[in-house]
Enzyme design. Sequence first.
Site, PDB file in Angstrom:
ATOM      1  N   HIS A   1      47.916 109.568 117.277  1.00 37.26           N
ATOM      2  CA  HIS A   1      46.910 110.171 116.403  1.00 37.26           C
ATOM      3  C   HIS A   1      47.310 111.589 116.002  1.00 37.26           C
ATOM      4  CE1 HIS A   1      42.804 110.637 114.781  1.00 37.26           C
ATOM      5  NE2 HIS A   1      43.001 111.905 115.106  1.00 37.26           N
TER       6      HIS A   1
ATOM      7  N   HIS B   1      48.791 115.924 112.534  1.00 37.65           N
ATOM      8  CA  HIS B   1      48.697 117.382 112.615  1.00 37.65           C
ATOM      9  C   HIS B   1      50.025 118.014 113.024  1.00 37.65           C
ATOM     10  CE1 HIS B   1      44.354 117.317 112.090  1.00 37.65           C
ATOM     11  NE2 HIS B   1      44.285 116.362 112.997  1.00 37.65           N
TER      12      HIS B   1
ATOM     13  N   LYS C   1      43.955 113.452 102.532  1.00 43.94           N
ATOM     14  CA  LYS C   1      43.389 114.229 103.638  1.00 43.94           C
ATOM     15  C   LYS C   1      42.858 115.513 103.019  1.00 43.94           C
ATOM     16  CE  LYS C   1      43.589 115.183 108.365  1.00 43.94           C
ATOM     17  NZ  LYS C   1      43.417 114.326 109.523  1.00 43.94           N
TER      18      LYS C   1
END
Length: 293
Positions: free
Chosen positions: A163, A179, A225
């Site tokens: 993730h 990220h 995003k």
Amino acid sequence: MESNRTRGLNHELSKLFNELWDADENRMKAGKDYRISLQGKAGYVPAGSNQARDSASYPLFQFVDEEKLRSRKTFATFISLLDNYEMDTGVAEVVTPEEIAENNTFLDAILETKVMKIAHDYLVRKNQAKPSRNDFKAQLYTIWFQLYSRAPGQGPDSCGFEHVFVGESKRGKEIMGLHNWVQFYLQEKRKTIDYKGYVGRQNKSRPDHDDQVLNLQFSWKEMVKPIGSSFIGVSPEFEFALYTVVFLTSQEKMTREVVRVEEYEMQIVVNRHGRYIGTAYPVLLSTNNPDLY
């Protein structure tokens, strides 16, 4: 509720994280090891929309010294993990013996670094980790690589590492996680990520090209995003250390620790999925809506 309230500056963690920053020998240097092009400020995109105005004609990363990147053991072993995951949640992951070996090789590499040794020592003092390196490695493996299910009724389809560092999608319509700057760069290079522009801080009209924490807007395989946040240039062990410390020193489902690292005042946000990391990322504090991450 305490778990979702912004706290005051955590001086103890700020001190620790600055130690980690200073010890991050593998960090790539802005302007020398990589160059970014911020271009325009991103527009507003409602949550759930996959349409975004493109305020950046060129990629974010203009140059990355890949030879240097891949010559550093922690980066090289990290990069080898990025293609080990199925993008969609709801699709069960299959972990091969080779992938388990790659996970262990990566953990061995980061545990040799000053950054992880400092983090480990801190967690031992806090009674959140055992002194044995092997015990700590097993703890890290569980926190980051143990598979769990994000979609109710489905088989194990996700883990903290996937993730946070790789990224995944929700029903092919929404980007979750992603990220990490190395994954962003590599996906940009493959032309699967399209950088749309930076998301500014209220107290600063635009980021600088040497900023090492950025809020970005981008599309990935046709999904947008609206705001994604990432450290830029830092080593994988630096991010692993930060997020692991916050995870292990809090029992809350959602923890937002306010810290100052170098010039950056930010929240380190860590979401707990039982015994595992659900997500983790930095938020520059002047960002209007941290919940879009």
